[in-house]
Design an enzyme around this catalytic site. Sequence first.
Site, mmCIF file in Angstrom:
data_model
loop_
_atom_site.group_PDB
_atom_site.id
_atom_site.type_symbol
_atom_site.label_atom_id
_atom_site.label_comp_id
_atom_site.label_asym_id
_atom_site.label_seq_id
_atom_site.Cartn_x
_atom_site.Cartn_y
_atom_site.Cartn_z
ATOM 1 C CD GLU A 159 -3.037 -0.944 2.295
ATOM 2 O OE1 GLU A 159 -2.744 -0.315 3.326
ATOM 3 O OE2 GLU A 159 -4.130 -1.522 2.137
ATOM 4 C CD GLU A 196 -4.923 -5.496 2.667
ATOM 5 O OE1 GLU A 196 -5.650 -4.705 3.294
ATOM 6 O OE2 GLU A 196 -3.696 -5.565 2.843
#
Length: 849
Positions: free
Chosen positions: A181, A250
């Site tokens: 991320e 995710e």
Amino acid sequence: MKLFHFLFLCFFTNTLFNFCSAANVTYDARSLIIDGQRKLLISASIHYPRSVPGMWPGLVQTAKEGGVDVIESYVFWNGHEPSPGKYNFEGRYDLVKFVKIVQQAGMYMMLRIGPFVAAEWNYGGIPVWLHYVPGTVFRSDNEPFKYYMKKFLTFIVDLMKKEKLFASQGGPIILAQVENEYGYYESYYGEGAKRYVNWSAAMAVSQNIGVPWIMCAQDDAPDPVINTCNSFYCDAFKPNSPNKPKIWTENWPGWFKTFGARDPHRPAEDVAFSVARFFQKGGSVQNYYMYHGGTNFGRTSGGPFITTSYDYEAPIDEYGLPRLPKWGHLKELHRAIKLSEHALLKSGPTTLSLGPLQEADVYDDGSGVCAAFLSNTDDKTDVNVVFRNVSYHLPAWSVSILPDCKNVVYNTAKVGSHASVVKMVPEELQPSVASPTRGLKGLKWDIYLEKAGIWGVADFTKNGFVDHINTTKDTTDYLWYTTSITVGENEEFLKKGSRPVLLIESKGHALHAFVNQKLQGSASGNGSHSPFTFKSPISLKAGKNEIALLSMTVGLQNAGGLYEWVGAGLTSVKIEGLNNGTLDLSMSSWTYKIGLQGEHLGIYKPGNLNGVKWVSTSEPPKNQPLTWYKVVVDPPSGDEPVGLDMVHMGKGLAWLNGEEIGRYWPIKSSKNLECVQECDYRGKFFPDKCLTGCGEPSQRWYHVPRSWFKPTGNVLVIFEEKGGDPTKITFSKRKTSGVCSLITEDYPAFDQESILKEGSENGKTRPNAHLKCPKDTRISNIKFASFGNPTGKCGSYSASDCHDPSSTFVVEKVCLGKSECSVELTEENFDKSLCPGTTKKLAIEAVCS
Ligand SMILES: *[C@@H]1O[C@H](CO)[C@@H](O)[C@H](O)[C@H]1NC(C)=O
Ligand SMILES: *[C@@H]1O[C@H](CO)[C@@H](O)[C@H](O)[C@H]1NC(C)=O
Ligand SMILES: *[C@@H]1O[C@H](CO)[C@@H](O)[C@H](O)[C@H]1NC(C)=O
Ligand SMILES: *[C@@H]1O[C@H](CO)[C@@H](O)[C@H](O)[C@H]1NC(C)=O
Ligand SMILES: *[C@@H]1O[C@H](CO)[C@@H](O)[C@H](O)[C@H]1NC(C)=O
Ligand SMILES: *[C@@H]1O[C@H](CO)[C@@H](O)[C@H](O)[C@H]1NC(C)=O
């Protein structure tokens, strides 16, 4: 070079002798390709250090039964390298063992090495010591950081290679991740950010692992690294190159919790909707983050303020039990997707509009293999659509799956899977038969009191404040800031009997203030804001007064731009209401002590239990701050998972047999905030959408894995910071007391396996309500049964005017005494003529014992 040699050998032997089963993992725009075969994959995050090795095989098996193909885990650097070059792969950190358990289950593995992981894990997974290597800036084009990052990532890759765990070597690992991320925070790192991204990708690729690398939430991930999506919905996601598959690393099926906050819930219908939409729109790999969240044992939670529980409302709960109906509803979804897999991978979709917010994606190559997804993204209105001349009912915010383009085998909004009533059943602490002082009635408690302030020799004295984290380096949560003031006899407040006010400002995270050894008050920040103010009247006497402030961290920052520089600890201390007005102590001489004496001596460890002089009592003190409690107990009866009920305690740390249960803190969320009764699954989910638990402790129970218990003589040690009632501590057992089923007449009822066979009409069955008791139990009582229009949910159903009075009798006949049963919604069983014009349903709650 060595690897190339190995691969060659493997390939060679594979072809000739079929000895080595090395797999060739590649990809294109549509999917991963494993040994020439395209795959659609369902993946599940299970973080190995968030449970214990004794739980791993069961968790992996429950995931497999739930229709999962791949297990995903991060690799937790700060757990593996607690000090530079000193590695730990023991116990919960036995990564190799975990990956081999996945392999033995015949599943694939996705290894997200990072090594930055965020993950609501302490410091985002990077060791705190690296922050103190001079000149280091995390996650940037910075030499010391890149040196240590490469060293650790290479260490993990080499370990996996040595154990032959990459698919290219015959192992289960089909994907690996570098960084995590980073795309969200690139802007904090200036020009060097892009260089760091390129360096990370190139460094990873140069490891020659023989399987693809991914970078999540990284739109600029350079080839051949695949950029992937993290979000509540990823159907609209497009990878950054036309030859990369659409991967969702995710999908958050719930959310994490912070101390003092409410409980977030994501409905099963919406999770299923998001997954179905992803595969409808050409998705190839979908991972639930988390599928089993588990526990942040010890001081591993990040945040700050992430709770010790990392349950995440995941399909498998913190204690390892399937969470129903979520687990079952997703299992049915996975089956429906797998039934469609062949068609989905054979051709691209054709999208047909079926209405303003309704569409069909049809995977039909004209050869007779055909699958379709019909979706209704309207978040309010159910509709009937016509697809291929057949009318279909689509509830609002739902997707129907037609693996043969004709029959609906699954609709995301129709939950047919059974639900359950799970309770924490308390059991009082039992004195151990092995306890030396058995014979006393009840339990014998050993007590040890910490001093408020400096114990032993002070660490240092300084004018003004130090940063908390810079000082403790996270070896402990605790740092004492102490000073003293002299109060003149002539102070007005002494005469008036009033009290001056202590005013403290802190960068975080929590604080207890003591004056002359007495607790004056506590304060803390919260999950959205760590800085806080303490303001409370205090008791001062004439003459010298000792001020001892216990500053605490509650998990270090785990993400954000330049997050490693976020500090904690006091910034200002003042006393108001003296003759002279306000006394500012901020630049006074402060004396510091890192940690507690009991921690320093490790008095919770089996070998050090006698490191201090404990005082024995059968009546432990209540509401006494800074107290260590030790008690020897037997395990709770039975074999259900166990949670330590700490609702009557204040805040502190707990251990069993030296194993770290973790931080406890039953702090309550405000009861003035908004909570929902029922969550409307329709419409876009966000973490604050469906909160419950207003005015209740964010975390009451603390998981104690069964494998930590010995048959007898278990030492439970608790350090209580501010005061509680230890006699009210119980081990609570997580029990499934009842199971429920709620099924509507129009529930898609097909024998899913036979639907694709000749004459799919044969696969048609009648809707049936299915009940299944936990292992070794049977249905002993039908607590509720109603065919008609019952309302409420599992544990609180009630019948309405539309109710077939023989419902209970019918269900009892089929189910009593069975461990599993199915009740069909047939005319023989129920009065179908009841309340005509409505879609009727059958709700059952059964007791298992
Ligand atoms: C692996 O598969 C790709 C395409 O799927 C193919 O081009 C390549 O030759 C294969 N490599 C090996 C070693 O089999
Ligand atoms: C990073 O790599 C990409 C693709 O290889 C390249 O276009 C770009 O210029 C590189 N950026 C930097 C800052 O090196
Ligand atoms: C739908 O019905 C029309 C008219 O009855 C017919 O021409 C057409 O072939 C049918 N389409 C399909 C897919 O069955
Ligand atoms: C957290 O603390 C801040 C600052 O005191 C406050 O504004 C905010 O409402 C708090 N949030 C919650 C969820 O309590
Ligand atoms: C911690 O100490 C370093 C110097 O060792 C300093 O640069 C940094 O600003 C300090 N952090 C905080 C939060 O005060
Ligand atoms: C209060 O003020 C007087 C006069 O300025 C000073 O002498 C005295 O030390 C002060 N007392 C305290 C407690 O600061």
